[in-house]
Scaffold this motif. Structure first.
Motif, mmCIF file in Angstrom:
data_model
loop_
_atom_site.group_PDB
_atom_site.id
_atom_site.type_symbol
_atom_site.label_atom_id
_atom_site.label_comp_id
_atom_site.label_asym_id
_atom_site.label_seq_id
_atom_site.Cartn_x
_atom_site.Cartn_y
_atom_site.Cartn_z
ATOM 1 N N PRO A 80 60.970 -9.900 17.912
ATOM 2 C CA PRO A 80 61.041 -9.285 19.238
ATOM 3 C C PRO A 80 59.932 -9.720 20.193
ATOM 4 C CG PRO A 80 61.362 -7.623 17.552
ATOM 5 C CD PRO A 80 60.956 -8.877 16.848
ATOM 6 N N VAL A 81 58.769 -10.194 19.677
ATOM 7 C CA VAL A 81 57.737 -10.675 20.608
ATOM 8 C C VAL A 81 57.546 -12.190 20.502
ATOM 9 C CG1 VAL A 81 56.505 -8.478 20.785
ATOM 10 C CG2 VAL A 81 55.839 -10.103 19.014
ATOM 11 N N GLY A 82 58.453 -12.874 19.794
ATOM 12 C CA GLY A 82 58.462 -14.334 19.772
ATOM 13 C C GLY A 82 57.230 -14.976 19.151
ATOM 14 N N VAL A 83 56.700 -14.399 18.052
ATOM 15 C CA VAL A 83 55.568 -15.044 17.357
ATOM 16 C C VAL A 83 55.988 -16.456 16.945
ATOM 17 C CG1 VAL A 83 54.185 -15.002 15.226
ATOM 18 C CG2 VAL A 83 54.518 -12.890 16.525
ATOM 19 N N ASP A 84 55.097 -17.442 17.159
ATOM 20 C CA ASP A 84 55.417 -18.844 16.836
ATOM 21 C C ASP A 84 55.263 -19.043 15.319
ATOM 22 O OD1 ASP A 84 55.834 -21.523 16.697
ATOM 23 O OD2 ASP A 84 54.488 -22.036 18.368
ATOM 24 N N VAL A 85 56.306 -18.624 14.592
ATOM 25 C CA VAL A 85 56.234 -18.591 13.124
ATOM 26 C C VAL A 85 55.974 -19.974 12.514
ATOM 27 C CG1 VAL A 85 57.499 -17.949 11.022
ATOM 28 C CG2 VAL A 85 57.647 -16.503 13.052
ATOM 29 N N PRO A 86 56.778 -20.995 12.822
ATOM 30 C CA PRO A 86 56.543 -22.284 12.161
ATOM 31 C C PRO A 86 55.140 -22.829 12.420
ATOM 32 C CG PRO A 86 58.624 -22.294 13.356
ATOM 33 C CD PRO A 86 57.937 -21.032 13.735
ATOM 34 N N PHE B 273 43.133 -20.756 8.302
ATOM 35 C CA PHE B 273 43.506 -19.352 8.501
ATOM 36 C C PHE B 273 43.065 -18.846 9.881
ATOM 37 C CE2 PHE B 273 43.063 -18.902 3.621
ATOM 38 C CZ PHE B 273 44.322 -19.487 3.448
ATOM 39 N N ARG B 274 41.892 -19.282 10.319
ATOM 40 C CA ARG B 274 41.379 -18.839 11.627
ATOM 41 C C ARG B 274 42.352 -19.288 12.732
ATOM 42 N NH1 ARG B 274 37.548 -15.122 12.040
ATOM 43 N NH2 ARG B 274 36.145 -16.169 10.625
ATOM 44 N N GLY B 275 42.766 -20.551 12.644
ATOM 45 C CA GLY B 275 43.699 -21.084 13.653
ATOM 46 C C GLY B 275 45.023 -20.327 13.607
ATOM 47 N N ALA B 276 45.466 -19.977 12.390
ATOM 48 C CA ALA B 276 46.761 -19.310 12.237
ATOM 49 C C ALA B 276 46.737 -17.917 12.865
ATOM 50 C CB ALA B 276 47.116 -19.216 10.757
ATOM 51 N N ILE B 277 45.670 -17.160 12.609
ATOM 52 C CA ILE B 277 45.621 -15.783 13.141
ATOM 53 C C ILE B 277 45.490 -15.828 14.665
ATOM 54 C CG2 ILE B 277 43.110 -15.424 12.792
ATOM 55 C CD1 ILE B 277 45.701 -12.742 12.155
ATOM 56 N N ARG B 278 44.757 -16.836 15.148
ATOM 57 C CA ARG B 278 44.620 -16.992 16.602
ATOM 58 C C ARG B 278 46.004 -17.219 17.222
ATOM 59 N NH1 ARG B 278 40.451 -21.322 17.045
ATOM 60 N NH2 ARG B 278 38.916 -19.799 16.409
ATOM 61 N N ILE C 234 48.942 -16.289 16.054
ATOM 62 C CA ILE C 234 49.758 -15.061 16.030
ATOM 63 C C ILE C 234 49.340 -14.138 17.168
ATOM 64 C CG2 ILE C 234 50.262 -12.951 14.727
ATOM 65 C CD1 ILE C 234 49.933 -14.539 12.165
ATOM 66 N N LYS C 235 48.022 -14.017 17.367
ATOM 67 C CA LYS C 235 47.524 -13.044 18.350
ATOM 68 C C LYS C 235 47.850 -13.422 19.791
ATOM 69 C CE LYS C 235 43.830 -10.776 15.827
ATOM 70 N NZ LYS C 235 42.387 -10.608 15.753
ATOM 71 N N GLU C 236 48.312 -14.673 19.985
ATOM 72 C CA GLU C 236 48.749 -15.020 21.341
ATOM 73 C C GLU C 236 49.891 -14.104 21.772
ATOM 74 O OE1 GLU C 236 49.778 -19.141 21.239
ATOM 75 O OE2 GLU C 236 47.697 -19.761 20.879
ATOM 76 N N THR C 237 50.708 -13.657 20.801
ATOM 77 C CA THR C 237 51.852 -12.812 21.170
ATOM 78 C C THR C 237 51.840 -11.447 20.489
ATOM 79 O OG1 THR C 237 53.041 -14.095 19.541
ATOM 80 C CG2 THR C 237 53.567 -14.545 21.836
ATOM 81 N N ASN C 238 51.102 -11.311 19.397
ATOM 82 C CA ASN C 238 51.114 -10.042 18.664
ATOM 83 C C ASN C 238 49.687 -9.603 18.362
ATOM 84 O OD1 ASN C 238 51.373 -7.928 16.925
ATOM 85 N ND2 ASN C 238 52.520 -9.036 15.363
ATOM 86 N N LEU C 239 49.252 -8.523 19.058
ATOM 87 C CA LEU C 239 47.860 -8.079 18.925
ATOM 88 C C LEU C 239 47.598 -7.287 17.643
ATOM 89 C CD1 LEU C 239 46.668 -6.955 22.456
ATOM 90 C CD2 LEU C 239 45.921 -8.917 21.110
ATOM 91 N N LEU C 240 48.647 -6.825 16.962
ATOM 92 C CA LEU C 240 48.438 -5.958 15.803
ATOM 93 C C LEU C 240 49.097 -6.531 14.538
ATOM 94 C CD1 LEU C 240 49.213 -2.512 17.553
ATOM 95 C CD2 LEU C 240 46.985 -3.572 17.277
ATOM 96 N N PRO C 241 48.700 -7.747 14.123
ATOM 97 C CA PRO C 241 49.391 -8.377 12.983
ATOM 98 C C PRO C 241 49.217 -7.652 11.658
ATOM 99 C CG PRO C 241 47.497 -9.698 13.672
ATOM 100 C CD PRO C 241 47.660 -8.620 14.694
ATOM 101 N N ALA C 242 48.068 -6.968 11.438
ATOM 102 C CA ALA C 242 47.875 -6.268 10.155
ATOM 103 C C ALA C 242 48.905 -5.151 10.025
ATOM 104 C CB ALA C 242 46.471 -5.691 10.081
#
Ligand code: FAD
Ligand code: SF4
Length: 501
Positions: free
Chosen positions: A80-86, A97-102, A104-112
């Motif tokens: 629903p918020v279009g996280v860039d999964v691939p 991992f740092r790059g990956a979480i960054r 995700i947070k471009e579109t989803n602020l609450l990944p945990a």
């Protein structure tokens, strides 16, 4: 402490990660899925700790290697918020991992939080091409589990990156309700440099994340860490404040707020309306879960709030709320918990993982059973639930087959507690005490879809108060969309332009 599924050995995981660039797509799609460990069912009903264990870094990387990097990105359109999964999975596979979480947070602020509670099987993972190769939805790349792993990794490593806060604009926005929708909106308002004050009826922020969803599904320190981050960004919280009662929404404008975001959720429980509902021992799931989670009743008498504990419990409903109530009852010492649902298993709206966990823990599913009466003893306490067997008829307007009661087919379940979890409606307090707002016949607020502005200028709304009982990620999506629209509204006002309405 493991689940029954067998994982590749540590050497095989390392070899897979090492060879990640060499795999052809066909080979990649055939790689075995990496399962996460879980607390054993017999052990976990005796505690309230989280059921699944996180992936190890190597497990997360090896699972991410399974992604086919599909060009058309079907998983992204399922989110629903279009996280860039691939893109984030590629970074995980590479160990960044740092790059990956960054990413995700471009579109989803609450990944945990989303990694743990989103119904991934009907969102990003539903469309995953790997599941199509295996012809089994369960084999989709574990997008949610990897997302939760990354957020936990970042928290444990330290150096959690906060989104940059914009230069102060001097404009003030009141957010009513500290659930996921209000929190997401407040965070984005700070990015735009506006003052964001969140008014919350309870003494804690998080909404359903803290009062509804139990600790064993979503540890509360994770929610608190996200709230702390918002405070570090300058979001202010005013607790124990019921807008519409402590003061009205109109008074917020009089006090100098320039705009308001209403995110008060859908906390009004529905009841089945059967005889006996006023008996002692009948709870709405909302009250039962709020007592157990937010008020800490599982620690009574160390905490002040009690909740009834009995051997036999019936929970009415088939959604996430029903699963949470049933599994909480087990943890509060019930010996037998029935889950009573009018339709069949296929129609149950709960997340697959919750259904699986509930069954493993011993919840007894009474499908195709409609509650018809709560029976009481002469002392006024619940002694049994009367149900009528059903069969499935024609589909209703939503395409779900209707339950049709079978004449004369009754059964009595001997229980001392009945918990009703058949749905919630929007809280009517704000619409009732605020002029200029329009509601639908379901009591939800009417908004303009592109901006989330209500029928009153300067008042925006989103989350469950607009969508009805929905999902965390949708509520957050509304909050972010509204923050963008509020920013545009305030900028237009500052420039003396007509405000976008
Ligand atoms: P809420 O989370 O309800 O927050 C609203 C907040 O507003 C509350 O804190 C409330 O106290 C406050 N408030 C209300 N009225 C006022 C007022 N007048 N003044 C001040 N404050 C006020 N979704 C999923 O995606 N996955 C799941 O696994 C899942 N499980 C769930 C389990 C349960 C038990 C429940 C009840 C819901 C579940 N949901 C799940 C749904 C999801 O939690 C909601 O869709 C989401 O929380 C809605 O967010 P919100 O911010 O709109 O409202
Ligand atoms: Fe990767 Fe599955 Fe998304 Fe394709 S659909 S990009 S395989 S996660």
């Amino acid at each position: 402490m493991s689940n029954t599924r067998v994982n590749p050995s540590a050497e095989e995981l390392a070899a897979r990660v090492e060879r990640r660039g060499e795999f052809k797509n066909k080979e990649r799609g055939q790689l075995p899925k990496i399962f996460w460990a879980e607390q054993e069912p017999g052990e976990r009903v005796g505690n309230i700790r989280e059921v699944p264990f996180a992936y190890t870094p190597m497990q997360a990387r090896a699972e991410a290697v399974r992604c086919l990097s599909c060009k058309n990105e079907p998983c992204v359109s399922g989110c629903p918020v279009g996280v860039d999964v691939p893109a984030f999975l590629k970074l995980v596979a590479d160990g960044d991992f740092r790059g990956a979480i960054r990413r995700i947070k471009e579109t989803n602020l609450l990944p945990a939080i989303c990694g743990r509670v989103c119904p991934q099987e009907s969102q990003c993972q539903e469309n995953c091409m790997v599941a199509k190769v295996h012809k089994d939805l369960g084999f989709a790349v574990s997008v949610g589990k990897i997302e939760a792993f990354l957020a936990d990794w970042e928290r444990e490593e330290g150096g959690v990156e906060l989104p940059p806060v914009g230069a102060e604009t001097g404009r003030r926005v009141a957010v009513i309700g500290a659930g996921p929708s209000g929190l997401a909106c407040a965070g984005d308002l700070r990015r735009f440099g506006h003052e964001a004050v969140v008014f919350e009826a309870f003494h804690k922020a998080g909404g359903v994340l803290v009062y509804g969803i139990p600790e064993f599904r979503l540890p509360k320190d994770i929610v608190q860490a996200e709230v702390d981050n918002l405070e570090r960004m300058g979001v202010r919280f005013e607790f124990d404040t019921i807008v519409g009662q402590t003061f009205t929404l109109d008074e917020l404008f009089e006090e100098g707020f320039d705009a308001v975001y209403v995110a008060t959720g859908a906390g009004l429980p529905y009841f089945v309306n059967i005889p006996g509902e006023d008996a002692n021992g009948v709870y709405s799931a909302n009250e039962y879960l709020t007592r157990a989670n937010l008020m800490g009743a599982y620690r009574f008498p160390e905490e002040d709030t009690p909740v009834l504990r009995r051997d036999d419990v019936a929970v009415l409903g088939g959604g996430n709320v029903a699963m949470d109530a049933a599994r909480t009852a087990l943890r509060l010492g019930a010996k037998r918990v029935y889950l009573v649902y009018r339709r069949s298993r296929e129609e149950m709206p709960a997340r697959l993982e919750e259904v699986h966990h509930a069954e493993e823990e011993g919840v007894e599913f009474r499908m195709l059973s409609a509650p018809v009466e709560i029976l009481t003893g002469s002392d006024g306490w619940v002694r049994a639930l009367r149900v009528q067997r059903c069969e499935l008829g024609e589909p209703d307007e939503k395409g779900r087959r209707r339950p049709m009661p079978i004449e004369g087919a009754y059964e009595e379940l001997p229980v001392q507690i009945v918990i009703e979890a058949i749905g919630n409606g929007p809280n009517p307090l704000i619409p009732k005490t605020t002029r200029g707002l329009t509601t639908t016949r379901h009591g939800t607020l009417v908004v303009e879809e592109a901006t989330m502005m209500t029928t009153r200028k300067g008042v925006f709304a989103g989350g469950d108060i607009v969508a009805g009982a929905s999902t965390v990620i949708l509520a957050m999506g509304h909050g972010r969309k509204a923050a963008g629209a509020i920013d545009a509204y305030l900028k237009a006002e500052a420039a003396g332009l007509p405000k976008p309405v």
